[in-house]
Write an enzyme that holds these catalytic residues in place. Structure first.
Site, PDB file in Angstrom:
ATOM      1  N   LYS A   4      41.663  -3.019  -4.918  1.00  0.00           N
ATOM      2  CA  LYS A   4      41.062  -1.677  -4.957  1.00  0.00           C
ATOM      3  C   LYS A   4      40.269  -1.418  -3.678  1.00  0.00           C
ATOM      4  CE  LYS A   4      40.915  -1.810 -10.004  1.00  0.00           C
ATOM      5  NZ  LYS A   4      40.171  -2.006 -11.244  1.00  0.00           N
ATOM      6  N   GLN A  50      34.232  -3.540 -13.500  1.00  0.00           N
ATOM      7  CA  GLN A  50      35.479  -4.243 -13.808  1.00  0.00           C
ATOM      8  C   GLN A  50      35.370  -4.988 -15.144  1.00  0.00           C
ATOM      9  OE1 GLN A  50      38.274  -3.951 -11.946  1.00  0.00           O
ATOM     10  NE2 GLN A  50      39.444  -5.292 -13.286  1.00  0.00           N
ATOM     11  N   ASP A  77      36.801   5.495 -14.005  1.00  0.00           N
ATOM     12  CA  ASP A  77      37.670   4.705 -14.872  1.00  0.00           C
ATOM     13  C   ASP A  77      38.003   5.446 -16.169  1.00  0.00           C
ATOM     14  OD1 ASP A  77      38.831   2.267 -14.321  1.00  0.00           O
ATOM     15  OD2 ASP A  77      36.962   1.145 -14.525  1.00  0.00           O
TER      16      ASP A  77
HETATM   17  N1  GUN Z   1      40.304  -4.485 -16.373  1.00  0.00           N
HETATM   18  C1  GUN Z   1      41.633  -4.365 -16.566  1.00  0.00           C
HETATM   19  N2  GUN Z   1      42.060  -3.147 -16.179  1.00  0.00           N
HETATM   20  C2  GUN Z   1      40.961  -2.477 -15.737  1.00  0.00           C
HETATM   21  C3  GUN Z   1      40.750  -1.176 -15.214  1.00  0.00           C
HETATM   22  O1  GUN Z   1      41.660  -0.348 -15.072  1.00  0.00           O
HETATM   23  N3  GUN Z   1      39.474  -0.882 -14.877  1.00  0.00           N
HETATM   24  C4  GUN Z   1      38.457  -1.759 -15.038  1.00  0.00           C
HETATM   25  N4  GUN Z   1      37.233  -1.366 -14.700  1.00  0.00           N
HETATM   26  N5  GUN Z   1      38.622  -2.968 -15.529  1.00  0.00           N
HETATM   27  C5  GUN Z   1      39.869  -3.322 -15.874  1.00  0.00           C
END
Ligand code: GUN
Length: 290
Positions: free
Chosen positions: A49, A93, A116
């Site tokens: 990311k 995350q 998110d």
């Molecule tokens: N853990 C697994 N997929 C994601 C996601 O799309 N966003 C976040 N913040 N954590 C994750």
């Protein structure tokens, strides 16, 4: 069989965003990534990311905390980012350590910075079909693939395998919305669904998001179905230097020949999640500056 190339479509979106960001005068979108602990998958996802943000011209700030951080301390860190005008998006995350309640954390992120789409306000807006909802990045990525491949959803039967807050539930809601892609009939299946095959065999589109390697076999899929595989599972492979390889929730080799469209793993939904996060971050920036 038509392979849906997620890498290629994600790259298209990244190029579109680069143009959009380069045209911004005054300021720059900025996203904060909060990672707790050293879970290898989380380390790799957050790093991806960060790199993608840099390519587009989005500023990212990585905030790392040890597993021992308390829930209150983490809430305080989120408050600081919520109140910082230089920050437009906040991503915490998942997964978080067991002593931290993920819902409490997600709901603490300011709705206007919730890139998110995990907090109750944005999930509620999704259910209300409000245009300005931040939509969870993986389901948003699935819908974008469907849109760009022009796959018909109206009147189709979509079976979602998995009921998570991050993928299953919002994905189902998106297919249920009025318009395109939407107007589908949606069935949610999960670990307590008896006779799962009975449902999947009647599906025009299957969204596999259960986290079980190669769970969906050819007997479970009707001829000409579309398969979106969200799984990213490590399985042992002595032929690989790393000792493992990545497979989805679908037995690709077996299932692919009888499908109309299918996403591979890796290179299907995964890159779309990252691209949609970037799109949400630019949307958050614009929301604060319009
Ligand atoms: N853990 C697994 N997929 C994601 C996601 O799309 N966003 C976040 N913040 N954590 C994750």
């Amino acid at each position: 069989m038509d392979l849906i190339n997620g890498n290629e479509i994600a790259q298209e979106i990244i190029e579109e965003l680069k143009i959009e960001v380069s045209a911004i005068q005054g300021g720059k979108p900025c996203v904060v990534f909060i990672r707790v602990g050293e879970d290898p998958a989380s380390v790799s996802y957050v790093s991806k990311k960060e790199k993608t943000a840099e390519k587009i011209g989005i500023e990212s700030r990585l905030q790392l905390y040890p597993n021992s951080i308390s829930q209150d301390e983490l809430l305080e860190e989120i408050s600081l980012a919520n109140n910082n005008n230089e920050v437009h998006g906040i991503l915490v995350q998942a997964p978080l350590p067991d002593h931290i309640d993920e819902r409490t954390i997600f709901n603490h992120v300011s709705p206007s910075k919730d890139v998110d789409g995990f907090n109750a306000f944005n999930l509620g807006k999704l259910c209300q079909e409000q245009e300005d909802a931040f939509i969870s990045c993986t389901p948003a990525g699935i819908i974008e693939l469907i849109k760009r491949k022009n796959i018909t959803t109206e009147g189709k039967h979509v079976v979602v395998l998995g009921r998570s807050l991050i993928v299953g539930k919002p994905a189902g809601m998106l297919f249920l919305r009025k318009g395109f892609p939407g107007n589908a009939t949606v069935t949610f299946c999960h670990s307590r669904t008896p006779d799962l095959e009975n449902h999947t065999r009647r599906a025009d589109i299957i969204i596999a998001a259960i986290g079980k390697p190669q769970f969906v076999t050819k007997e479970m899929v009707k001829e000409g179905a579309t398969i979106i595989d969200v799984g990213i599972n490590r399985i042992e492979d002595s032929n690989k230097k790393s000792g493992f390889r990545l497979v989805g929730d679908v037995d690709f080799e077996q299932v692919a020949p009888q499908t109309k469209f299918i996403t591979p793993v890796p290179g299907g939904v995964g890159p779309m999640t990252v691209a949609m996060l970037m799109k949400n971050t630019v949307q958050a920036f614009k929301g604060n500056h319009s």
